[in-house]
Design an enzyme around this catalytic site. Structure first.
Site, mmCIF file in Angstrom:
data_model
loop_
_atom_site.group_PDB
_atom_site.id
_atom_site.type_symbol
_atom_site.label_atom_id
_atom_site.label_comp_id
_atom_site.label_asym_id
_atom_site.label_seq_id
_atom_site.Cartn_x
_atom_site.Cartn_y
_atom_site.Cartn_z
ATOM 1 N N ASP A 1 -2.703 4.581 -2.379
ATOM 2 C CA ASP A 1 -3.745 5.226 -1.579
ATOM 3 C C ASP A 1 -3.754 6.713 -2.040
ATOM 4 O O ASP A 1 -2.960 7.321 -2.413
ATOM 5 C CB ASP A 1 -2.864 5.556 -0.299
ATOM 6 C CG ASP A 1 -3.635 6.047 0.793
ATOM 7 O OD1 ASP A 1 -4.787 5.377 1.328
ATOM 8 O OD2 ASP A 1 -3.568 7.343 1.220
ATOM 9 N N HIS B 1 -10.637 -1.362 5.144
ATOM 10 C CA HIS B 1 -10.461 -0.815 6.197
ATOM 11 C C HIS B 1 -11.160 0.629 6.563
ATOM 12 O O HIS B 1 -10.908 0.800 7.780
ATOM 13 C CB HIS B 1 -8.814 -0.924 6.393
ATOM 14 C CG HIS B 1 -8.236 0.186 5.304
ATOM 15 N ND1 HIS B 1 -8.406 0.125 4.030
ATOM 16 C CD2 HIS B 1 -7.740 1.276 5.645
ATOM 17 C CE1 HIS B 1 -7.794 1.066 3.458
ATOM 18 N NE2 HIS B 1 -7.153 1.784 4.382
ATOM 19 N N ASP B 2 -11.787 1.053 5.678
ATOM 20 C CA ASP B 2 -12.377 2.261 5.621
ATOM 21 C C ASP B 2 -13.724 2.268 5.619
ATOM 22 O O ASP B 2 -14.290 3.433 6.298
ATOM 23 C CB ASP B 2 -12.149 3.464 4.654
ATOM 24 C CG ASP B 2 -10.366 3.614 4.457
ATOM 25 O OD1 ASP B 2 -9.836 3.831 5.568
ATOM 26 O OD2 ASP B 2 -9.941 4.045 3.356
ATOM 27 N N GLU C 1 -6.872 4.108 -5.543
ATOM 28 C CA GLU C 1 -7.969 4.476 -4.869
ATOM 29 C C GLU C 1 -8.291 5.689 -5.104
ATOM 30 O O GLU C 1 -7.845 6.840 -5.313
ATOM 31 C CB GLU C 1 -7.552 4.718 -3.243
ATOM 32 C CG GLU C 1 -8.755 4.783 -2.433
ATOM 33 C CD GLU C 1 -8.516 5.726 -0.981
ATOM 34 O OE1 GLU C 1 -9.322 5.356 -0.215
ATOM 35 O OE2 GLU C 1 -7.193 6.322 -0.691
ATOM 36 N N ASP D 1 0.826 -1.224 -0.121
ATOM 37 C CA ASP D 1 0.029 -0.019 0.060
ATOM 38 C C ASP D 1 0.910 1.183 0.040
ATOM 39 O O ASP D 1 1.725 1.582 1.058
ATOM 40 C CB ASP D 1 -0.828 0.019 1.273
ATOM 41 C CG ASP D 1 -2.234 0.751 0.960
ATOM 42 O OD1 ASP D 1 -2.176 1.780 0.483
ATOM 43 O OD2 ASP D 1 -3.180 0.238 1.757
HETATM 44 C C1 GLC Z 1 -6.982 6.571 2.174
HETATM 45 C C2 GLC Z 1 -6.969 5.215 3.230
HETATM 46 C C3 GLC Z 1 -7.157 5.706 4.550
HETATM 47 C C4 GLC Z 1 -6.366 6.942 4.804
HETATM 48 C C5 GLC Z 1 -6.242 7.743 4.052
HETATM 49 C C6 GLC Z 1 -5.080 8.867 4.205
HETATM 50 O O1 GLC Z 1 -8.199 6.769 2.119
HETATM 51 O O2 GLC Z 1 -7.704 4.318 2.699
HETATM 52 O O3 GLC Z 1 -7.314 4.680 5.198
HETATM 53 O O4 GLC Z 1 -6.643 7.238 6.077
HETATM 54 O O5 GLC Z 1 -6.153 7.356 2.762
HETATM 55 O O6 GLC Z 1 -3.942 8.276 3.947
#
Ligand code: GLC
Length: 544
Positions: A201, A317-318, A243, A100
């Protein structure tokens, strides 16, 4: 590009949130040796790729999404040696590891930022996003995702820096080629170490223009992603996913262009935000309207066909646990967890399983003091201070808080669910006594065994991979049904999204073929679906 270059189209990806997966040393936090000890479990499940949430050096302000050294491992999780061992052990089992990569920002404790904040003349200063101003008056009214202004004043420089996320996550300045190349070098180094792919990310935000209010999809975004791809990814057989909350179908065609110029696929959220008020944020909830969900999923299925590739997911995880969100985590927990799995696994794309989803793990209903997530805690603090009733705030947390997905993995009914011999960093969900790997391995009709079956079914017929998608009765509010056809086979998937029996004469009108899988142990009732029942049929064309 050859078909083997697209090997990930036939893969199943499993996401591990390292701090909550398996703790080997009793400090209450999951670690790399813990993951290694569970590789056989993942092999038996049948997955091909592990997406590992960040394991790099980090002050852990956002559980590792705030990196202070990209080339080393946080002591909480282990050492570089452990990771090399993980790569080797995974490889032995035919599993690739996807790291990641957090490239939108670093930690404020990263040496780059420590230098950058010293003065305007420091060579690293321009590696971050700074604006002049006066204390107390931020340059723009941009709000950070985790609450409060997105600008932080640094007296040494007499300037503000931008942080889209927490104040400890300063945004990198992608306009500066030195920044980009330092990141590319780092990724190439990880590929040399044996990484099999990357999840990027918040990658949609790297080309932001704060003054114009543009955060995602800045004009230079795809130029940067193409450059990143050319410098680090192409020709290396890696699997990559970006993402992108802002992705729509048109943009996703660029992200996941089959020519390989950007990424393998994009993690987009249009389907999963269907129970949120449009234009609001994740806490602004509304009931799910099933026809709309089907329309969105159908549009992505048709839209990317032949010109892009879908990531298929319900959880990460979010996000909250899907069985608590769109299933029924009480009397129909197992049935509805399997129903949701059936729908996902019948679609075209690469399926993702988030740790514990394969057990039907559920949301939590803890008191506020038991939660740890920065986003959740900041939201509660802000809203309680603003006078929101505590009951309402707690309802939001129980439904949408990120810690719902982050409770320790439930391995057995031993103390702390077999996750740790110490004190877990986040409370274990008390339902581990029933819901755990050990139990589910023993029960032939468990959610876990159902996932195993779905994964192996996908390998047996190409229709999962290349079948055309057609919705069945998209306007119905109670069922989710569709067909996939590739000229040789027809796959029919039908699911009851409610807790009551429903009639489904539609099934009679299609060549159903053989029942491949069903989430009820007893034979199907022809044109009726029992509560949360899901079925998959496969009909194969007669060979001439
Ligand atoms: C993404 C991740 C999240 C994180 C954010 C900042 O959205 O999935 O968990 O808090 O980025 O890195």
């Amino acid at each position: 590009m050859t078909e083997t270059a697209h090997w990930w189209k036939k893969s199943v990806i499993y996401q591990i949130y390292p701090r909550s997966f398996c703790d080997s040393n009793g400090d209450g936090v999951g670690d790399i040796p813990g993951i290694i000890s569970r590789l056989d479990y993942l092999k038996a499940l049948g997955i091909d790729v592990i997406w590992l949430s960040p394991i790099f050096r980090s002050p852990q302000d956002d559980n590792g999404y705030d990196v202070s050294d990209y080339r080393d491992i946080d002591l909480l999780f282990g050492t570089l040696e452990d990771v090399r061992e993980l790569f080797a052990q995974a490889k032995r089992r035919g599993i690739k590891i996807m790291l990641d990569m957090v490239l939108n920002h670093t930690s404020d404790e990263h040496p780059w930022f420590l230098e950058a904040r010293q003065s305007r003349d420091n060579p690293k200063h321009d590696w971050y996003i700074w604006r002049d101003g006066v204390p107390g008056t931020p340059p723009t009214d941009m709000i950070s995702t985790f609450g409060g202004s997105a600008w932080q004043w640094v007296p040494e420089c007499g300037q503000y820096y931008l942080h889209q996320f927490s104040v400890k996550q300063p945004d990198l300045n992608w306009k500066n080629p030195e920044v980009r190349h330092a990141l590319y070098d780092m990724i190439n180094w990880w590929t040399e170490q044996g990484a099999g792919g990357y999840r990027f990310d918040a990658i949609e935000s790297i080309a932001k223009i704060p003054e114009a209010g543009i955060v995602e999809e800045g004009p230079m975004l795809h130029e940067y992603v193409k450059e990143l791809s050319a410098a680090t990814l192409q020709g290396k057989n890696l699997v990559t996913v970006g993402e992108a909350w802002s992705a729509n179908i048109e943009r996703a065609k660029r992200w996941s262009n089959p020519d390989g110029s950007e990424l393998s696929m994009v993690f987009q959220f249009q389907h999963i935000i269907q129970d949120e008020i449009p234009g609001g944020n994740k806490w602004d909830r509304r009931p799910l309207y099933l026809p709309e969900l089907k329309k969105v999923i159908g549009a992505w299925q048709r839209g990317l066909r032949g010109c892009g590739w879908n990531s298929l997911f319900w959880e990460n995880h979010d996000l909250p646990r899907i069985v608590s969100r769109w299933g029924n985590d009480k009397e129909y927990r197992e049935t509805s967890a399997k129903m949701l799995a059936t729908l996902l696994f019948g679609l075209q794309g690469t399926p993702y399983i988030y740790q514990g989803q394969e057990l039907g793990m559920t949301n939590t209903d803890y008191p506020l003091s038991d939660y740890r997530d920065i986003e959740l805690c900041n939201m509660a603090k802000e809203r309680l201070a603003a006078g929101w009733p505590e009951k309402t705030v707690m309802e939001l947390i129980h439904a949408k808080g990120r810690d719902n997905a982050r409770t320790p993995m439930q391995w057995s009914n031993a103390r702390n669910a077999g996750f740790t011999s110490g004190e877990p960093w986040l409370r274990v969900n008390p339902n581990y006594v029933q819901i755990n790997v050990e139990n589910e391995e023993k029960q032939p009709d468990s959610v876990l065994n159902y996932y195993k079956k779905l994964i192996s079914l996908r390998r047996e017929n190409d229709v999962f991979f290349d079948g055309d998608y057609t919705a069945i009765s998209e306007e119905r509010e109670d069922i989710f049904a569709y067909r996939r056809e590739n000229g040789r086979s027809v796959l029919t998937v039908a699911a009851n999204f409610t807790g009551r029996p429903v009639l489904i004469p539609e099934l009679e009108y299609h060549t159903r073929g053989d029942l491949l899988i069903c989430n009820y142990p007893t034979a199907e009732v022809c044109d009726q679906l029992r509560p949360y029942e899901a079925r998959m049929y496969l009909a194969t064309a007669q060979t001439e």
